[in-house]
Design an enzyme around this catalytic site. Structure first.
Site, PDB file in Angstrom:
ATOM      1  N   SER A   1       0.814  -1.222   0.000  1.00 35.85           N
ATOM      2  CA  SER A   1       0.000   0.000   0.000  1.00 35.85           C
ATOM      3  C   SER A   1       0.843   1.266   0.000  1.00 35.85           C
ATOM      4  CB  SER A   1      -0.931   0.006   1.222  1.00 35.85           C
ATOM      5  OG  SER A   1      -0.174   0.019   2.410  1.00 35.85           O
TER       6      SER A   1
ATOM      7  N   ASN B   1      -2.113  -1.689  13.204  1.00 36.44           N
ATOM      8  CA  ASN B   1      -3.550  -1.408  13.232  1.00 36.44           C
ATOM      9  C   ASN B   1      -3.860  -0.102  13.951  1.00 36.44           C
ATOM     10  OD1 ASN B   1      -3.585  -3.878  12.036  1.00 36.44           O
ATOM     11  ND2 ASN B   1      -4.688  -4.950  13.658  1.00 36.44           N
TER      12      ASN B   1
ATOM     13  N   THR C   1     -38.126  29.137 -10.252  1.00 38.05           N
ATOM     14  CA  THR C   1     -38.514  27.853  -9.677  1.00 38.05           C
ATOM     15  C   THR C   1     -38.925  27.010 -10.875  1.00 38.05           C
ATOM     16  OG1 THR C   1     -40.854  28.372  -9.403  1.00 38.05           O
ATOM     17  CG2 THR C   1     -39.411  28.978  -7.580  1.00 38.05           C
ATOM     18  N   HIS C   2     -38.572  25.730 -10.838  1.00 33.96           N
ATOM     19  CA  HIS C   2     -38.782  24.831 -11.988  1.00 33.96           C
ATOM     20  C   HIS C   2     -38.071  25.377 -13.224  1.00 33.96           C
ATOM     21  CE1 HIS C   2     -42.072  22.938  -9.611  1.00 33.96           C
ATOM     22  NE2 HIS C   2     -42.253  24.191  -9.212  1.00 33.96           N
TER      23      HIS C   2
ATOM     24  N   SER D   1     -12.027  26.094 -28.187  1.00 34.26           N
ATOM     25  CA  SER D   1     -12.263  24.856 -28.923  1.00 34.26           C
ATOM     26  C   SER D   1     -11.201  24.723 -30.002  1.00 34.26           C
ATOM     27  CB  SER D   1     -13.654  24.901 -29.556  1.00 34.26           C
ATOM     28  OG  SER D   1     -13.713  24.046 -30.680  1.00 34.26           O
TER      29      SER D   1
ATOM     30  N   LYS E   1     -15.516  29.752 -29.663  1.00 33.78           N
ATOM     31  CA  LYS E   1     -15.929  29.173 -28.379  1.00 33.78           C
ATOM     32  C   LYS E   1     -15.162  29.687 -27.166  1.00 33.78           C
ATOM     33  CE  LYS E   1     -18.647  26.520 -27.544  1.00 33.78           C
ATOM     34  NZ  LYS E   1     -18.673  25.050 -27.641  1.00 33.78           N
TER      35      LYS E   1
ATOM     36  N   ASN F   1     -15.396  28.065 -23.319  1.00 33.26           N
ATOM     37  CA  ASN F   1     -16.076  27.024 -22.557  1.00 33.26           C
ATOM     38  C   ASN F   1     -15.747  27.103 -21.065  1.00 33.26           C
ATOM     39  OD1 ASN F   1     -17.056  25.971 -25.009  1.00 33.26           O
ATOM     40  ND2 ASN F   1     -15.166  24.804 -25.304  1.00 33.26           N
TER      41      ASN F   1
ATOM     42  N   GLU G   1     -17.542  22.997 -15.286  1.00 31.50           N
ATOM     43  CA  GLU G   1     -18.022  21.668 -15.700  1.00 31.50           C
ATOM     44  C   GLU G   1     -17.274  20.572 -14.948  1.00 31.50           C
ATOM     45  OE1 GLU G   1     -18.896  21.702 -20.241  1.00 31.50           O
ATOM     46  OE2 GLU G   1     -17.508  23.314 -19.812  1.00 31.50           O
TER      47      GLU G   1
ATOM     48  N   TYR H   1      -9.766  -4.879  13.078  1.00 30.85           N
ATOM     49  CA  TYR H   1      -9.130  -4.505  11.806  1.00 30.85           C
ATOM     50  C   TYR H   1      -9.239  -5.626  10.792  1.00 30.85           C
ATOM     51  CZ  TYR H   1      -5.704  -3.239   8.276  1.00 30.85           C
ATOM     52  OH  TYR H   1      -5.114  -2.943   7.079  1.00 30.85           O
TER      53      TYR H   1
ATOM     54  N   GLN I   1      -7.599  -1.195   4.304  1.00 26.98           N
ATOM     55  CA  GLN I   1      -6.440  -0.535   3.698  1.00 26.98           C
ATOM     56  C   GLN I   1      -6.862   0.420   2.576  1.00 26.98           C
ATOM     57  OE1 GLN I   1      -2.407  -2.272   3.396  1.00 26.98           O
ATOM     58  NE2 GLN I   1      -2.962  -2.696   1.283  1.00 26.98           N
TER      59      GLN I   1
ATOM     60  N   LYS J   1      -7.805   4.684   2.570  1.00 31.24           N
ATOM     61  CA  LYS J   1      -6.944   5.834   2.262  1.00 31.24           C
ATOM     62  C   LYS J   1      -6.976   6.196   0.785  1.00 31.24           C
ATOM     63  CE  LYS J   1      -3.867   3.540   4.549  1.00 31.24           C
ATOM     64  NZ  LYS J   1      -4.875   2.708   5.274  1.00 31.24           N
TER      65      LYS J   1
HETATM   66  N1  ARG Z   1      -1.094  -0.820   5.461  1.00 31.69           N
HETATM   67  C1  ARG Z   1      -2.086  -1.197   6.394  1.00 31.69           C
HETATM   68  C2  ARG Z   1      -3.353  -0.350   6.220  1.00 31.69           C
HETATM   69  O1  ARG Z   1      -3.257   0.640   5.605  1.00 31.69           O
HETATM   70  C3  ARG Z   1      -1.581  -1.034   7.776  1.00 31.69           C
HETATM   71  C4  ARG Z   1      -2.243  -1.928   8.766  1.00 31.69           C
HETATM   72  C5  ARG Z   1      -1.828  -3.309   8.511  1.00 31.69           C
HETATM   73  N2  ARG Z   1      -2.192  -4.191   9.542  1.00 31.69           N
HETATM   74  C6  ARG Z   1      -2.017  -5.483   9.413  1.00 31.69           C
HETATM   75  N3  ARG Z   1      -2.342  -6.206  10.395  1.00 31.69           N
HETATM   76  N4  ARG Z   1      -1.544  -6.031   8.338  1.00 31.69           N
HETATM   77  O2  ARG Z   1      -4.423  -0.668   6.653  1.00 31.69           O
END
Ligand code: ARG
Length: 478
Positions: free
Chosen positions: A41, A127, A172-173, A294, A300, A302, A307, A334, A339, A342
């Protein structure tokens, strides 16, 4: 914590180009390449490094308080982590064996200070570590978004200040409804953003609960002073339950919801602006620096930034949905599914931070066409006022509505505006209509009658501008 590396792994304490792993003693064979690839990760979580370093420094101090580390070891770890931060800031990149950012920092710390580094991971787990760093990141992200939202609000306020005397149709509408001050319309996009800022502040509060000390699931076996730990990392409180703490991602859902709602508000503003900027409306002229041309049609201009803001809303709705789907039905504690939290969070925050300045910039350089707006107000939009005139003479609103409706139909049949009907035709619609009735078909007079708090009356709008100004001069979470 001493680890026995699995066969094929270099001994810990290396650094540089050597392999480094936080687990492996119980494995005979090394991981399959396909597992390593899918499990890794660091491409996503690398950016957590400043927070992970700070949390690790605080953890070293906590371990010293718990009697696990000597003052000397704690100091060595603290300084070593500072050096690791310098190395990363200087461009140090992950190596193949760096499963995640926590592994990378652990590897570099070993490279910097050798043996004492092996004691840092006592009583903690990735964790509680990742939950802590993610919360710190989320708080910083919410503050960054808040300040961009505030920038956009200031642009709106500047326009509002210049538009207090401008008259435009409100819809409105998407049908012409009643005349309003253009400042009132502009501010109608300010308040939703204010609510978004409150949501951001609340997401920030949700994030401000320290998981560190929860270990993998059951809580640390060492008597670390968690309150002190939380304070030193600027958390408002500590988590109450270690099982909950390592699996709780509500704070991310809260932030993603705040972002999603904000993006929906941006998309509505964008849509108003795009419509108003079309030749058919002509209420606004876009500037040069936030629009594009464009490749084929030389004429144009834009409104791409707007958008893109509208499109961003689709992705942020996807982000919150995606996280909630990840959490739904997940066993407590956990699980590796988490993972991906993020990936979802970072993408949404990055996009918000790209889109907000583009919308603010595009809005800032837009020029509202006051004359065009005012010309779009036709007397039919004051039909309600004409009914109110009759109400003033004691007629019930229902009867007044019917009488004016009659006049609207007459105007439509005669293909003229309401105020172009002959005076006699108006007075014939109801016995209470006097010669002054036509005066009630004036747009500015209509606006002037709406001084109710929150209405479009000139004084009410000034009060509104003052209230708005007071709000952008302070942060809701301070
Ligand atoms: N890279 C992991 C995450 O983002 C960290 C936690 C990993 N924990 C584990 N027991 N493998 O969630």
């Amino acid at each position: 914590m001493k680890r026995s590396p699995p066969p094929g792994d270099a001994a810990p304490g290396g650094g540089g180009g050597e392999s480094h792993k936080l687990w492996g003693g119980r494995f005979k064979a090394s991981s399959a390449a396909a597992l390593v690839a899918v499990n890794r990760s660091i491409e996503v979580d690398f950016r957590l490094w400043p927070f992970d370093i700070r949390a690790s420094q605080a953890w070293a101090a906590a371990l010293q308080s718990a009697g696990v580390l000597t003052a000397e070891e704690s100091r060595a770890i603290h300084t070593g982590l500072g050096k690791v931060a310098e190395r990363i800031k200087g461009g140090e990149l992950p190596i193949e064996s760096d499963e995640d950012v926590h592994t990378m920092i652990d590897r570099l710390l070993h490279a910097e200070i050798g043996d004492p580094a092996s004691r840092l991971h006592t009583g903690r787990s990735r964790n509680d570590q990742v939950a802590t760093a993610s919360r710190m990141w989320a708080m910083a992200a919410a503050a960054a978004i808040d300040s961009e939202v505030r920038e956009l609000q200031s642009v709106m306020l500047e326009h509002a200040n210049g538009l207090t005397d401008a008259v435009m149709p409100a819809y409105t509408h998407l049908q012409r409804a009643q005349p309003v001050s253009a400042a009132h319309w502009m501010l109608s996009h300010f308040w939703p953003l204010q609510r978004d800022r409150e949501r951001l502040a609340s997401a920030m509060r949700a994030a401000s609960s320290l998981p560190l000390g929860s270990g993998a699931i059951a809580g640390s076996a060492y008597r670390v002073p968690r309150d002190q730990l939380g304070e030193s990392l600027a958390f408002a409180k500590i988590s109450e339950n270690s099982i909950d703490a390592v699996g709780d991602r509500d704070f991310i859902a809260d932030l993603l919801y705040a972002i999603a709602m904000m993006s929906v508000h941006l998309s509505r503003l964008a849509e108003d602006m795009i419509l108003f900027g079309s030749s058919e409306f002509g209420f606004v002229r876009f500037g040069d620096t936030f629009t594009t041309g464009s490749s084929m049609m030389p004429q144009k201009r834009n409104p791409d930034a707007l958008e893109i803001a509208r499109g961003f809303a689709a992705r942020s709705l996807g982000a919150i949905t995606s996280l909630l789907a990840t959490l739904k039905g997940l066993p407590s504690g956990y699980n590796k599914d988490l993972q991906d939290d993020k990936r979802i969070l970072f993408e949404a925050v990055d996009s918000a931070l790209l889109v907000l300045p583009a919308v603010a910039g595009g809005l800032a350089e837009s020029a509202f066409q006051i004359d065009v707006m005012e010309r779009a107000v036709s007397s039919g939009m004051m039909a309600t006022d004409l009914a109110d005139y009759l109400v003033g003479k004691g007629v019930s609103f229902r009867d007044a509505h019917a009488a004016v409706g009659n006049l609207v139909r007459a105007a439509e049949e005669a293909s003229c505006e309401l105020d172009e009907l002959p005076a006699a035709r108006i007075t014939s619609a109801h016995s209470m209509f006097g010669a002054d009735a036509r005066e009630w078909l004036n747009a500015r007079a209509s606006i002037g009658r709406r001084e109710v708090a929150g209405g479009t009356g000139p004084n009410a709008v000034i009060t509104q501008i003052e209230a708005a100004l007071a709000l952008i001069t302070r942060t809701p979470y301070s």
